[in-house]
Write a protein that holds these residues in place. Structure first.
Motif, PDB file in Angstrom:
ATOM      1  N   LYS A   1       0.827  -1.215   0.000  1.00 42.66           N
ATOM      2  CA  LYS A   1       0.000   0.000   0.000  1.00 42.66           C
ATOM      3  C   LYS A   1       0.857   1.260   0.000  1.00 42.66           C
ATOM      4  N   TYR A   2       1.943   1.216   0.737  1.00 41.80           N
ATOM      5  CA  TYR A   2       2.812   2.394   0.761  1.00 41.80           C
ATOM      6  C   TYR A   2       3.432   2.646  -0.612  1.00 41.80           C
ATOM      7  N   ILE A   3       3.915   1.587  -1.254  1.00 47.94           N
ATOM      8  CA  ILE A   3       4.475   1.723  -2.602  1.00 47.94           C
ATOM      9  C   ILE A   3       3.425   2.277  -3.555  1.00 47.94           C
ATOM     10  N   TYR A   4       2.225   1.751  -3.444  1.00 46.83           N
ATOM     11  CA  TYR A   4       1.098   2.155  -4.284  1.00 46.83           C
ATOM     12  C   TYR A   4       0.791   3.642  -4.118  1.00 46.83           C
ATOM     13  N   VAL A   5       0.605   4.063  -2.884  1.00 46.79           N
ATOM     14  CA  VAL A   5       0.267   5.464  -2.610  1.00 46.79           C
ATOM     15  C   VAL A   5       1.402   6.395  -3.047  1.00 46.79           C
ATOM     16  N   ALA A   6       2.635   6.011  -2.780  1.00 47.80           N
ATOM     17  CA  ALA A   6       3.780   6.852  -3.145  1.00 47.80           C
ATOM     18  C   ALA A   6       3.844   7.075  -4.653  1.00 47.80           C
ATOM     19  N   HIS A   7       3.546   6.044  -5.433  1.00 46.95           N
ATOM     20  CA  HIS A   7       3.617   6.189  -6.888  1.00 46.95           C
ATOM     21  C   HIS A   7       2.390   6.888  -7.460  1.00 46.95           C
TER      22      HIS A   7
ATOM     23  N   SER B   1      -0.381   7.806 -16.325  1.00 47.44           N
ATOM     24  CA  SER B   1       0.372   6.915 -15.437  1.00 47.44           C
ATOM     25  C   SER B   1      -0.410   6.667 -14.156  1.00 47.44           C
ATOM     26  N   TRP B   2      -1.142   7.689 -13.683  1.00 50.82           N
ATOM     27  CA  TRP B   2      -1.960   7.505 -12.477  1.00 50.82           C
ATOM     28  C   TRP B   2      -3.016   6.431 -12.706  1.00 50.82           C
ATOM     29  N   ARG B   3      -3.670   6.469 -13.862  1.00 53.68           N
ATOM     30  CA  ARG B   3      -4.706   5.480 -14.152  1.00 53.68           C
ATOM     31  C   ARG B   3      -4.126   4.069 -14.242  1.00 53.68           C
ATOM     32  N   ARG B   4      -2.953   3.946 -14.879  1.00 53.59           N
ATOM     33  CA  ARG B   4      -2.322   2.639 -14.982  1.00 53.59           C
ATOM     34  C   ARG B   4      -1.995   2.085 -13.600  1.00 53.59           C
ATOM     35  N   ARG B   5      -1.439   2.940 -12.765  1.00 53.04           N
ATOM     36  CA  ARG B   5      -1.045   2.502 -11.428  1.00 53.04           C
ATOM     37  C   ARG B   5      -2.268   2.200 -10.568  1.00 53.04           C
ATOM     38  N   TRP B   6      -3.279   3.018 -10.684  1.00 55.90           N
ATOM     39  CA  TRP B   6      -4.495   2.803  -9.898  1.00 55.90           C
ATOM     40  C   TRP B   6      -5.159   1.489 -10.281  1.00 55.90           C
ATOM     41  N   ALA B   7      -5.191   1.191 -11.576  1.00 54.40           N
ATOM     42  CA  ALA B   7      -5.828  -0.031 -12.056  1.00 54.40           C
ATOM     43  C   ALA B   7      -5.118  -1.275 -11.530  1.00 54.40           C
TER      44      ALA B   7
ATOM     45  N   PRO C   1      -8.950  -3.842  -3.673  1.00 50.27           N
ATOM     46  CA  PRO C   1     -10.031  -3.051  -4.283  1.00 50.27           C
ATOM     47  C   PRO C   1     -10.564  -1.925  -3.398  1.00 50.27           C
ATOM     48  N   PHE C   2     -10.892  -2.232  -2.139  1.00 48.43           N
ATOM     49  CA  PHE C   2     -11.479  -1.208  -1.273  1.00 48.43           C
ATOM     50  C   PHE C   2     -10.517  -0.051  -1.072  1.00 48.43           C
ATOM     51  N   PHE C   3      -9.278  -0.361  -0.798  1.00 49.86           N
ATOM     52  CA  PHE C   3      -8.279   0.675  -0.566  1.00 49.86           C
ATOM     53  C   PHE C   3      -8.075   1.526  -1.821  1.00 49.86           C
ATOM     54  N   SER C   4      -8.149   0.909  -2.989  1.00 51.29           N
ATOM     55  CA  SER C   4      -7.970   1.639  -4.249  1.00 51.29           C
ATOM     56  C   SER C   4      -9.113   2.602  -4.496  1.00 51.29           C
ATOM     57  N   PHE C   5     -10.339   2.192  -4.184  1.00 49.96           N
ATOM     58  CA  PHE C   5     -11.464   3.108  -4.332  1.00 49.96           C
ATOM     59  C   PHE C   5     -11.340   4.289  -3.381  1.00 49.96           C
ATOM     60  N   PHE C   6     -10.844   4.024  -2.176  1.00 51.42           N
ATOM     61  CA  PHE C   6     -10.605   5.105  -1.219  1.00 51.42           C
ATOM     62  C   PHE C   6      -9.574   6.082  -1.767  1.00 51.42           C
ATOM     63  N   SER C   7      -8.527   5.544  -2.408  1.00 51.48           N
ATOM     64  CA  SER C   7      -7.497   6.391  -3.007  1.00 51.48           C
ATOM     65  C   SER C   7      -8.074   7.241  -4.126  1.00 51.48           C
ATOM     66  N   LEU C   8      -9.024   6.690  -4.894  1.00 48.76           N
ATOM     67  CA  LEU C   8      -9.672   7.439  -5.968  1.00 48.76           C
ATOM     68  C   LEU C   8     -10.435   8.632  -5.412  1.00 48.76           C
ATOM     69  N   PHE C   9     -11.198   8.403  -4.351  1.00 52.40           N
ATOM     70  CA  PHE C   9     -11.960   9.501  -3.754  1.00 52.40           C
ATOM     71  C   PHE C   9     -11.028  10.560  -3.162  1.00 52.40           C
ATOM     72  N   SER C  10      -9.905  10.117  -2.599  1.00 51.21           N
ATOM     73  CA  SER C  10      -8.939  11.068  -2.055  1.00 51.21           C
ATOM     74  C   SER C  10      -8.355  11.943  -3.156  1.00 51.21           C
TER      75      SER C  10
END
Length: 283
Positions: A236-242, A254-260, A267-276
């Motif tokens: 998660k840390y690597i994910y958020v940092a990138h 690049s954000w969309r590629r990484r988010w996908a 999944p849940f954490f990724s949706f939270f990141s999208l809203f953030s």
């Protein structure tokens, strides 16, 4: 006792400093240095050749990437503990003594992590996980622990590296984190906040081809069926940092590629990141 692996690619400005930091270690320790020149074109290898002696070996290869260079160094090493130093970084004089004391205190452990500080032309900052030496049973479940997993501050038993499969080859971003993710899933991490490594961060030839790619460690866990139970915080840390890096430079492709990719892992954490991100962009 210690085999030091240094991959070298166009680091003429740093390789002498790196080598001197090994040669000038305090104490009387048995060690070897294996420099793997990865097809340098800036004269780096000529500088390194001046240091070749009974302790220091220079191996040449055509440019094949840092993972191949490190793996060649590991395969040619002769001592039990493998240490890693990048050619633009350098160690404090007590790196070996600090590591030796950790091994002596924890003789049955295999993965050791020491403190470091980052340098750039603009600033210097220290990274610390704890004020004292600590045994991390579940290192990979902490969101922030990955900040401290920099390769020049890591020492690991050689058998663990071969057991885990060495560094993934043909990868240009997060190849080291991929290997460490597998190891910290199965082994304790012995950590000391004692700063022994200096990490130099600037854009150069070795980093230029990384761009805004998806970190391989995320791609691997997104596509494989390997368990992430013990490294959720780490990933998660690597994910958020990138994701933040993509936002910072305004590159939303690049954000969309990484988010996908992250969506497949958590999944849940990724949706939270999208809203953030949406909230951030509205500010």
């Amino acid at each position: 006792m210690f085999s030091v692996i240094i991959p070298l690619y166009n680091k003429a400005y740093g390789i002498e400093r790196a080598l001197k930091s090994v040669i000038d270690q305090s104490g009387d320790f048995v060690y070897e240095v294996i420099i793997v020149n990865d097809g340098s074109t800036d004269g780096s290898e000529q500088i390194a050749e001046k240091f070749v002696n009974g302790h220091i070996t220079l191996i040449h290869q055509e440019n094949a990437g840092v993972s191949v260079a490190r793996n060649i160094g590991i395969k040619n090493s002769k001592y039990e503990f493998i240490c890693f130093l990048d050619a633009d970084d350098w160690w404090e004089a007590d790196y070996f003594s600090t590591l030796y004391n950790l091994i002596d205190r924890y003789p049955n452990e295999k993965f050791f992590l020491m403190g470091f500080q980052k340098f750039s032309k603009l600033d210097k900052k220290k990274v610390s996980l704890s004020k004292q030496t600590k045994v991390f049973e579940k290192f990979g479940n902490s969101f922030l622990n990955t900040r401290a997993l920099v390769t020049p501050s890591i020492a690991v038993k050689k058998d663990v590296l071969f057991e885990t499969g060495l560094f993934p080859e043909g990868v240009s971003i997060s190849e080291d984190l991929m290997l460490w993710s597998k190891i910290i899933s199965n082994y304790k991490v012995i950590y000391t906040p004692k700063i022994v490594s200096n990490i130099y961060y600037e854009e150069d030839d070795s980093r230029a081809n990384r761009g805004l790619k998806v970190p391989y460690v995320l791609e691997y866990y997104a596509e494989s069926r390997a368990s992430t139970k013990d490294i959720q915080g780490f990933l998660k840390y690597i994910y958020v940092a990138h994701l933040y890096q993509s936002v910072k430079v305004g590159d939303f492709k690049s954000w969309r590629r990484r988010w996908a990719v992250g969506l497949k892992i958590f999944p849940f954490f990724s949706f939270f990141s999208l809203f953030s991100l949406i909230f951030f962009l509205r500010k």
